[in-house]
Design a protein around this motif. Sequence first.
Motif, mmCIF file in Angstrom:
data_model
loop_
_atom_site.group_PDB
_atom_site.id
_atom_site.type_symbol
_atom_site.label_atom_id
_atom_site.label_comp_id
_atom_site.label_asym_id
_atom_site.label_seq_id
_atom_site.Cartn_x
_atom_site.Cartn_y
_atom_site.Cartn_z
ATOM 1 N N ARG B 188 -25.878 -61.880 -76.628
ATOM 2 C CA ARG B 188 -26.917 -60.905 -76.978
ATOM 3 C C ARG B 188 -28.000 -61.547 -77.844
ATOM 4 N N TYR B 189 -27.568 -62.439 -78.740
ATOM 5 C CA TYR B 189 -28.506 -63.155 -79.611
ATOM 6 C C TYR B 189 -29.480 -63.998 -78.769
ATOM 7 N N LEU B 190 -28.945 -64.690 -77.778
ATOM 8 C CA LEU B 190 -29.799 -65.550 -76.948
ATOM 9 C C LEU B 190 -30.822 -64.737 -76.166
ATOM 10 N N ARG B 191 -30.455 -63.494 -75.802
ATOM 11 C CA ARG B 191 -31.382 -62.666 -75.023
ATOM 12 C C ARG B 191 -32.607 -62.267 -75.830
ATOM 13 N N ARG B 192 -32.547 -62.477 -77.146
ATOM 14 C CA ARG B 192 -33.721 -62.166 -77.966
ATOM 15 C C ARG B 192 -34.717 -63.329 -77.984
ATOM 16 N N PHE B 193 -34.310 -64.473 -77.414
ATOM 17 C CA PHE B 193 -35.240 -65.610 -77.354
ATOM 18 C C PHE B 193 -36.218 -65.441 -76.199
ATOM 19 N N GLU B 194 -37.443 -65.922 -76.425
ATOM 20 C CA GLU B 194 -38.411 -65.985 -75.321
ATOM 21 C C GLU B 194 -38.075 -67.172 -74.427
#
Lengths: 480, 480
Positions: B188-194
């Motif tokens: 989920r954290y990675l999905r916040r990256f552009e």
Amino acid sequence: MSAQDELHPDDIQQHLREVQALLSRHKVVEELVHRQDMPRHELVENLVHKQHLAELQTRLDKLHPADIAYILEALPPEDRLFVWDLVKADRDGEILLEVSDAVRETLIETMRPDELIAAAETLDADELADLAPDLPPEVMQDVFQALDSEGREQLRAAMSFPEESVGALMDFDMVTVREDVTLEVVLRYLRRFEELPDHTDKLFVIDRNDHLKGILTLESLLINDPEMTVADAMHRENIISFEPDDEADDAAQAFERYDLVSAPVIDRERRVIGRLTVADVVDFIREESEAEILSHAGLREEEDIFASVWDSVKNRWAWLAVNLVTAFIASRVIGAFEGSIEKLVALAALMPIVAGIGGNSGNQTITMIVRAIAMGQVEPSAMQRLMKKEIGVALFNGVVWGGLLGVLAWWLYGSVSLGVVMTAAMTLNLLLAAAAGVVIPMLRMRLGADPAIGGSVMITALTDSGGFFIFLGLATLFLL
Amino acid sequence: MSAQDELHPDDIQQHLREVQALLSRHKVVEELVHRQDMPRHELVENLVHKQHLAELQTRLDKLHPADIAYILEALPPEDRLFVWDLVKADRDGEILLEVSDAVRETLIETMRPDELIAAAETLDADELADLAPDLPPEVMQDVFQALDSEGREQLRAAMSFPEESVGALMDFDMVTVREDVTLEVVLRYLRRFEELPDHTDKLFVIDRNDHLKGILTLESLLINDPEMTVADAMHRENIISFEPDDEADDAAQAFERYDLVSAPVIDRERRVIGRLTVADVVDFIREESEAEILSHAGLREEEDIFASVWDSVKNRWAWLAVNLVTAFIASRVIGAFEGSIEKLVALAALMPIVAGIGGNSGNQTITMIVRAIAMGQVEPSAMQRLMKKEIGVALFNGVVWGGLLGVLAWWLYGSVSLGVVMTAAMTLNLLLAAAAGVVIPMLRMRLGADPAIGGSVMITALTDSGGFFIFLGLATLFLL
């Protein structure tokens, strides 16, 4: 090595020293056993002996195959074979892949056919193809028989490509997905894997006929909403792919230029047939540059530093022979002017300077131009321009260095005209070197030959014979 | 280039040709405009002119910065600057990073300080550090002022490491996670990256003080159950990490040996301070091998093929000067034997053969040993063993090649004793070359100097002067 069992770049040499220490302790004990010859001590010695062996084996088992390969290369033959015997048989294949060609030969020579077959059977098809040329044909036949039909097909494919092609470097491990599923489905699919192929940074999106439709990077898989479909998350444009017939060198340049980790290899119908990874490319780059440096010094291949005298002679004789022939020709050029040298013996002392500066300067020119050609940055049309520049450099060097040596010759031999001939000869030989340094590689490029090969030997031969001829000829005309 | 807009290794040369074609069309039109001088045509010509320019610009905008760099290097100065002006300003920084040092200089020379500052500000701290040595100090000062405090800190750190260290290659882009969360949280954290940093194949697991606790590969993240914690999925052992002071060459060997894509760089307290990626390592390997090949031919650095005569002279003079000095010394050795040559002029013709074979064979030995030392595979204790082997090779070559040339000398000049002197002199010079080929690099290694540098020049100087001295000395003793 820190307390937390981390690998550090210096560790490899640490490993080597530890193995060497264990080996020498082992040898001391062996010697004691032999020397003392006392049966009542034998048991004790044997125990100590065995303990050292066990320690060495434990140490080896923990090492990466590449590290064992490194250690094997650094050990002299008897120690090398001793350590090789201690290595677990199921790692033989991987290690054989990692060692240098010369060392690989020495290891394979000592193995029985059944050991070789067992080692070969632990490898993938693309790895087998790399090892195949060094294996005895009957071993390869048995290995081939033992493969399943897909493996045979892959091995046949991998072995059919020329050595410097993408096909020879590619592997067959990859993960492919369809474009109509969601990323969530892909994530679930990946969780069914025990492990992913090395260097998987992207999945190849294919249709039911294996045609490449796009690329799904792990990055897009991870940063996008799992509800998104592969078709929406994948890249369709600017996909860098290779064909198996592409030259490995071009592929390596592309990997370097576009910072790739992996790329699909496709056939003419755009079907995905394999994958190229940066690990293969890095190995290729290193091998190529090694080969280039070695060939500059006339070594045919990387030499096992502990090779026999005979193996070394074989590796080096061709270049020496070529150089001797060119030196002999230069010697005959001098021979033609023996009458002049007899009259003015100073010529004998000065002539190597004229030949030498031509060789050095010609090698600078040819090295620069060969590198630019290798990068594809020199069009044949650039020849005139390059020639003009090199002629300019040669004239400058001729006036400056030739002038300096002319003054020295004048001072040493008290003859102004000898000094002038010296300056003129050096300038002319520098011009010859410049012209040859441009023309030789350009001509070879136009003829479709590799401009790098043999250029240095050719230009040195030309500037040696040419230098002697120019200097002795000018001297004969103007001084005698 | 296939219909589907794919990149292919040959494309880069295709791009170059297209740009060249557009440039020459542009030039033809310009010439027409100038030559015709007809006002009524001017408008039309101008339109055609502008159309070509627009086409060229569109083409350039689509190209990867590395491709533009390649094209700039391949173009002669006037075309190069013309294309450089067409490139969008916000890409200047990236492109300056990609071009060779020599070409970078020519581009920076033409840029105004404000353009340079704008270009520099598009770069990351580690990239800026690479560019910094080529930028005027006042530009660097302005750029530094414009950075935030973290950027300044990183730039200062990156610039503080010596050129061939891990610190100079590392970047500061990375993704770190904590060990007590589940993989689901990480996903989920990675999905916040552009986007993820280039070459992210692993996440660094750290504690609240930035200490490295482990490595979570994207592979484990993807194949494991999302309910698993990072602590359970991460690797704790055999983590390959580097310190900023480690030598880049050791790191490159580790990347190659263990097939790494990225690795953490940690300080002495095990805090993660940066990251090394395979892209940096590949560039480093290529640059190193380039530098080695160039230095063999006495080129200080890669030369812009369109460099001015003066720039080329500066790049090449040092090596020529050193070689002239050694050639002059050899010439004085011959000068000392002028009396002998006067009596037997055949010596003048034969002496370059003796000197030549020594140089060639010595270079083979030194190249082989320098490479083995560079791999860390030669202990000083191996010297005796290597010496024995090289002496063996030299004796063999002396007997075979020396014998052959001895027979030729006998045949040419009808003197058996001259033939014997020839054979003896060649054998002795080969022995000298073998000894020097082993001793020079080993000695330099013990003294802590780079064994590769200057070895070839030293050994050639020795075998030239030594060869002349041995041959003329033997001849004086036994023939006159």
